[in-house]
Every structure is written in structure tokens, then in C-alpha cells.
Design a protein around this motif. Structure first.
Motif, mmCIF file in Angstrom:
data_model
loop_
_atom_site.group_PDB
_atom_site.id
_atom_site.type_symbol
_atom_site.label_atom_id
_atom_site.label_comp_id
_atom_site.label_asym_id
_atom_site.label_seq_id
_atom_site.Cartn_x
_atom_site.Cartn_y
_atom_site.Cartn_z
ATOM 1 N N LYS A 37 28.185 25.612 43.784
ATOM 2 C CA LYS A 37 28.174 26.238 42.457
ATOM 3 C C LYS A 37 28.088 27.753 42.566
ATOM 4 O O LYS A 37 28.761 28.474 41.832
ATOM 5 C CB LYS A 37 27.000 25.704 41.635
ATOM 6 C CG LYS A 37 27.201 24.298 41.144
ATOM 7 C CD LYS A 37 26.018 23.836 40.321
ATOM 8 C CE LYS A 37 26.194 22.391 39.894
ATOM 9 N NZ LYS A 37 25.056 21.889 39.136
ATOM 10 N N ILE A 38 27.261 28.241 43.491
ATOM 11 C CA ILE A 38 27.137 29.689 43.684
ATOM 12 C C ILE A 38 28.480 30.274 44.110
ATOM 13 O O ILE A 38 28.914 31.311 43.588
ATOM 14 C CB ILE A 38 26.038 30.002 44.717
ATOM 15 C CG1 ILE A 38 24.661 29.664 44.142
ATOM 16 C CG2 ILE A 38 26.092 31.465 45.160
ATOM 17 C CD1 ILE A 38 23.539 29.729 45.140
ATOM 18 N N ILE A 39 29.151 29.623 45.037
ATOM 19 C CA ILE A 39 30.447 30.115 45.512
ATOM 20 C C ILE A 39 31.485 30.045 44.395
ATOM 21 O O ILE A 39 32.284 30.975 44.217
ATOM 22 C CB ILE A 39 30.888 29.335 46.763
ATOM 23 C CG1 ILE A 39 29.977 29.696 47.932
ATOM 24 C CG2 ILE A 39 32.340 29.627 47.107
ATOM 25 C CD1 ILE A 39 30.204 28.888 49.176
ATOM 26 N N LYS A 40 31.481 28.978 43.618
ATOM 27 C CA LYS A 40 32.437 28.836 42.513
ATOM 28 C C LYS A 40 32.246 29.946 41.485
ATOM 29 O O LYS A 40 33.218 30.582 41.052
ATOM 30 C CB LYS A 40 32.250 27.468 41.851
ATOM 31 C CG LYS A 40 33.122 27.240 40.653
ATOM 32 C CD LYS A 40 32.803 25.899 40.024
ATOM 33 C CE LYS A 40 33.387 25.772 38.654
ATOM 34 N NZ LYS A 40 32.950 24.550 37.980
ATOM 35 N N TYR A 41 30.999 30.210 41.097
ATOM 36 C CA TYR A 41 30.753 31.264 40.110
ATOM 37 C C TYR A 41 30.974 32.647 40.699
ATOM 38 O O TYR A 41 31.353 33.574 39.980
ATOM 39 C CB TYR A 41 29.361 31.108 39.505
ATOM 40 C CG TYR A 41 29.257 29.870 38.639
ATOM 41 C CD1 TYR A 41 30.168 29.636 37.624
ATOM 42 C CD2 TYR A 41 28.264 28.926 38.853
ATOM 43 C CE1 TYR A 41 30.096 28.503 36.838
ATOM 44 C CE2 TYR A 41 28.186 27.786 38.069
ATOM 45 C CZ TYR A 41 29.095 27.580 37.063
ATOM 46 O OH TYR A 41 29.037 26.461 36.291
ATOM 47 N N SER A 42 30.787 32.807 42.010
ATOM 48 C CA SER A 42 31.113 34.067 42.672
ATOM 49 C C SER A 42 32.619 34.319 42.615
ATOM 50 O O SER A 42 33.064 35.455 42.405
ATOM 51 C CB SER A 42 30.654 34.059 44.122
ATOM 52 O OG SER A 42 29.266 33.953 44.209
ATOM 53 N N PHE A 43 33.400 33.275 42.792
ATOM 54 C CA PHE A 43 34.856 33.379 42.710
ATOM 55 C C PHE A 43 35.284 33.831 41.315
ATOM 56 O O PHE A 43 36.112 34.733 41.168
ATOM 57 C CB PHE A 43 35.475 32.017 43.059
ATOM 58 C CG PHE A 43 36.971 31.977 42.979
ATOM 59 C CD1 PHE A 43 37.738 32.531 43.981
ATOM 60 C CD2 PHE A 43 37.616 31.367 41.918
ATOM 61 C CE1 PHE A 43 39.130 32.491 43.922
ATOM 62 C CE2 PHE A 43 38.987 31.320 41.845
ATOM 63 C CZ PHE A 43 39.750 31.886 42.859
ATOM 64 N N ALA A 45 33.376 35.408 39.051
ATOM 65 C CA ALA A 45 32.873 36.758 38.824
ATOM 66 C C ALA A 45 33.724 37.788 39.569
ATOM 67 O O ALA A 45 34.002 38.876 39.027
ATOM 68 C CB ALA A 45 31.418 36.854 39.257
ATOM 69 N N PHE A 46 34.151 37.474 40.783
ATOM 70 C CA PHE A 46 34.993 38.386 41.555
ATOM 71 C C PHE A 46 36.309 38.656 40.829
ATOM 72 O O PHE A 46 36.758 39.798 40.737
ATOM 73 C CB PHE A 46 35.266 37.800 42.949
ATOM 74 C CG PHE A 46 36.222 38.610 43.773
ATOM 75 C CD1 PHE A 46 35.800 39.770 44.388
ATOM 76 C CD2 PHE A 46 37.534 38.205 43.941
ATOM 77 C CE1 PHE A 46 36.681 40.529 45.155
ATOM 78 C CE2 PHE A 46 38.414 38.949 44.697
ATOM 79 C CZ PHE A 46 37.996 40.110 45.308
ATOM 80 N N ASN A 47 36.931 37.598 40.292
ATOM 81 C CA ASN A 47 38.193 37.782 39.582
ATOM 82 C C ASN A 47 38.015 38.591 38.308
ATOM 83 O O ASN A 47 38.859 39.433 37.980
ATOM 84 C CB ASN A 47 38.838 36.426 39.277
ATOM 85 C CG ASN A 47 39.542 35.871 40.481
ATOM 86 O OD1 ASN A 47 40.464 36.480 40.994
ATOM 87 N ND2 ASN A 47 39.096 34.726 40.953
ATOM 88 N N ASP A 96 40.431 36.760 46.974
ATOM 89 C CA ASP A 96 40.724 35.445 46.404
ATOM 90 C C ASP A 96 41.021 34.404 47.480
ATOM 91 O O ASP A 96 40.654 33.240 47.344
ATOM 92 C CB ASP A 96 41.904 35.524 45.430
ATOM 93 C CG ASP A 96 41.466 35.745 44.001
ATOM 94 O OD1 ASP A 96 40.252 35.709 43.736
ATOM 95 O OD2 ASP A 96 42.339 35.940 43.140
ATOM 96 N N LEU A 99 37.409 33.658 49.118
ATOM 97 C CA LEU A 99 36.552 32.906 48.195
ATOM 98 C C LEU A 99 37.197 31.590 47.770
ATOM 99 O O LEU A 99 36.504 30.589 47.585
ATOM 100 C CB LEU A 99 36.226 33.762 46.965
ATOM 101 C CG LEU A 99 35.216 34.875 47.200
ATOM 102 C CD1 LEU A 99 35.118 35.760 45.972
ATOM 103 C CD2 LEU A 99 33.864 34.311 47.550
#
Length: 109
Positions: A37-43, A45-47, A96, A99
Motif C-alpha cells: 500500500k505504501i508503494i502504491k500510494y507513493s507511485f 503521489a510521485f505522478n 514510473d 515505482l
């Protein structure tokens, strides 16, 4: 490994099974872990950050181009804007890819 009964056909299936082998009913839905979940939301947020960075950078450069006194300053600002936008796009693509692979590897199984 324990056996449970299917809700639809009442057949005995493994508690680890995602679907009933007899009727195909979904028994459990896999969920993404905390790290996933952290990685998904980081992805995400990064975009969003990169999109904001691109819009703000090009918008700020447009103001500089308009405020330039000579054509040489305008040309230099336009070239700098193009190089800056290209650099943002390169960072965006590589970010992208990295991540995205992490999101792919941490998906629920």
C-alpha cells in the motif's frame, strides 16, 4: 490446511483457495500488504508531483519568456524551458518504471 464449505455449492474446499473449484465462486479476495500500500500510494503521489512540477515549470518559464526584453533572451528562455521539460520527462519516466515495478511486485497474490 483446513477444509471449509463453499457458500454457494457447499462443497469442501481448502481454506487457502481463492475460488471454489466446483462452482467458481470467489471465496476470498487477496489484499495488498502494508508495504504494498505504501508503494502504491507513493507511485500515485510521485505522478501527481511530477504533473504539478511540469505544469508549474512550464508556466513559470512562460512568464519569463514574456518578460524578456530581447529576442535572444526569449530564445534562451525557450531553449531552457525545453531542456527543463525534457529533464522532468526523463525523471518522470524512470521514476514510473522503478515505482511501477515495485507496485507490480508487491501486488496481492
Amino acid at each position: 490446511m483446513a477444509l471449509i464449505n463453499c457458500k454457494e455449492c457447499n462443497a469442501e474446499v481448502s481454506d487457502k483457495a481463492k475460488t471454489c473449484p466446483k462452482c467458481g465462486t470467489t471465496l476470498r479476495v487477496p489484499k495488498r500488504g502494508v508495504v504494498g500500500k505504501i508503494i502504491k500510494y507513493s507511485f500515485i503521489a510521485f505522478n501527481l508531483l511530477m504533473l504539478w512540477w511540469m505544469i508549474a515549470g512550464v508556466g513559470g518559464a512562460a512568464e519569463t519568456i514574456d518578460a524578456s526584453a530581447s529576442e535572444a533572451e526569449q530564445a534562451g528562455a525557450a531553449i531552457g524551458t525545453g531542456l527543463g521539460a525534457m529533464m522532468i520527462m526523463v525523471i518522470w519516466v524512470f521514476g514510473d518504471i522503478v515505482l511501477g515495478l515495485l507496485v507490480l511486485f508487491t501486488r496481492p497474490k
